[in-house]
Design a protein around this motif. Structure first.
Motif, short mmCIF file in Angstrom:
data_model
loop_
_atom_site.label_atom_id
_atom_site.label_comp_id
_atom_site.label_asym_id
_atom_site.label_seq_id
_atom_site.Cartn_x
_atom_site.Cartn_y
_atom_site.Cartn_z
N LEU A 76 1.04 -1.25 -0.10
CA LEU A 76 -0.20 0.25 -0.51
C LEU A 76 0.71 1.03 0.08
O LEU A 76 0.57 2.24 -0.29
CB LEU A 76 -1.37 -0.01 1.20
N GLY A 77 2.20 1.45 0.91
CA GLY A 77 2.95 2.16 0.97
C GLY A 77 3.90 2.73 -0.87
O GLY A 77 3.69 3.81 -1.25
N GLU A 78 3.95 1.48 -1.05
CA GLU A 78 4.57 1.81 -2.88
C GLU A 78 3.46 2.60 -3.56
O GLU A 78 3.44 3.22 -4.83
CB GLU A 78 4.68 0.57 -3.67
N VAL A 79 2.07 2.22 -3.73
CA VAL A 79 1.15 2.50 -4.16
C VAL A 79 1.11 3.96 -3.80
O VAL A 79 0.86 4.66 -4.83
CB VAL A 79 -0.58 1.96 -4.11
N ILE A 80 0.97 4.24 -2.72
CA ILE A 80 0.56 5.96 -2.24
C ILE A 80 1.47 6.24 -2.79
O ILE A 80 1.33 7.79 -2.71
CB ILE A 80 0.17 6.13 -0.68
N ASP A 81 3.18 6.55 -2.57
CA ASP A 81 4.10 7.12 -3.06
C ASP A 81 4.00 7.08 -4.52
O ASP A 81 4.44 8.33 -4.45
CB ASP A 81 5.85 6.11 -2.68
N LEU A 82 3.88 5.63 -5.41
CA LEU A 82 3.75 6.18 -6.98
C LEU A 82 2.01 7.57 -7.10
O LEU A 82 2.37 7.84 -8.22
CB LEU A 82 3.47 4.89 -7.69
N VAL A 83 1.46 6.86 -7.11
CA VAL A 83 -0.08 7.82 -7.08
C VAL A 83 0.07 8.82 -6.30
O VAL A 83 -0.01 10.41 -7.33
CB VAL A 83 -1.52 7.49 -7.01
N ASP A 84 0.43 9.60 -5.00
CA ASP A 84 0.59 10.69 -4.00
C ASP A 84 2.22 11.11 -4.38
O ASP A 84 1.75 12.42 -4.33
CB ASP A 84 0.03 10.52 -3.25
N GLY A 85 3.16 10.59 -4.30
CA GLY A 85 4.57 11.13 -4.52
C GLY A 85 4.82 11.11 -2.90
O GLY A 85 3.65 10.46 -2.00
N PRO A 86 6.35 10.63 -2.62
CA PRO A 86 6.59 10.77 -1.28
C PRO A 86 6.25 11.42 -0.39
O PRO A 86 5.48 13.03 -1.34
CB PRO A 86 8.05 10.69 -1.42
N PRO A 87 5.71 11.28 1.06
CA PRO A 87 4.73 12.66 1.81
C PRO A 87 6.03 13.75 2.24
O PRO A 87 7.06 13.36 1.70
CB PRO A 87 5.17 11.97 3.35
N THR A 88 5.51 15.20 2.08
CA THR A 88 6.34 16.10 2.31
C THR A 88 6.08 17.21 3.12
O THR A 88 5.07 16.94 3.86
CB THR A 88 6.37 17.53 0.63
N GLY A 89 7.05 17.84 3.34
CA GLY A 89 7.00 18.23 4.90
C GLY A 89 6.57 19.94 4.97
O GLY A 89 6.82 21.06 5.39
N ALA A 90 5.96 20.28 3.43
CA ALA A 90 5.91 21.65 3.18
C ALA A 90 5.32 21.75 3.62
O ALA A 90 3.70 21.20 4.26
CB ALA A 90 5.12 21.31 1.75
N SER A 91 4.93 23.07 4.51
CA SER A 91 3.76 23.82 5.43
C SER A 91 2.59 24.84 4.38
O SER A 91 2.94 25.47 3.41
CB SER A 91 4.05 24.60 6.69
N ASN A 92 1.66 24.80 4.84
CA ASN A 92 0.66 26.00 4.19
C ASN A 92 0.96 27.50 4.72
O ASN A 92 -0.16 28.12 4.60
CB ASN A 92 -1.09 25.58 4.49
N VAL A 93 1.83 27.04 5.84
CA VAL A 93 2.30 28.43 6.53
C VAL A 93 2.72 29.36 6.01
O VAL A 93 4.09 29.55 5.09
CB VAL A 93 2.06 29.03 7.70
#
Length: 139
Positions: A76-93
């Motif tokens: 599942l992690g690989e699927v999510i990585d491929l579909v969404d990309g790796p998790p980012t530490g991006a902030s909306n602030v």
């Protein structure tokens, strides 16, 4: 939280994994009907999964989709990585403060840990769990 697209992609792949041993392709409309996924949206998702190399497709009356790899080889992690990309530490602030940076770091660490956990969960394990739940009877 996953986007609808990513959740539906995982669900479609899990359905394909559950039918993998049969060796026959599964039609998109059947996946949509059985899993409650809007068919038009699922077609787009399956096309992307094909482009990503996660599924293969066969045309014709007996055509449909199959996993490109064994269910034990796809997490599942690989699927999510491929579909969404790796998790980012991006902030909306727009102007980070020390407090904002601490919040962002905590959320980022949590997302990374969650994704790592999901990399250890294969589609084969998901289908086995679903089969076990389906075997239970509730009164």
């Amino acid at each position: 939280m996953l986007s609808a697209k990513t959740e539906y992609a995982c669900l479609a792949l899990a359905r394909l994994a559950s039918e993998y041993a049969g060796g026959q392709p599964l039609q998109g409309r059947r996946i949509a009907a059985e899993e409650g996924i809007p068919e038009g949206f699922l077609v787009q998702i399956l096309q992307e999964l094909k482009r990503l190399g996660l599924v293969t497709s066969t045309r014709g009356a007996c055509g449909g989709y199959r996993l490109a790899r064994e269910p034990e080889e796809l997490s599942l992690g690989e699927v999510i990585d491929l579909v969404d990309g790796p998790p980012t530490g991006a902030s909306n602030v727009t102007t980070p403060t020390p407090l904002g940076e601490a919040v962002t770091e905590a959320i980022s660490e949590s997302a990374l840990a969650e994704r790592e956990r999901l990399r250890g969960v294969t589609l084969a394990e998901i289908t086995a769990q679903a089969t076990a739940h389906g075997a239970m009877f509730y009164i």
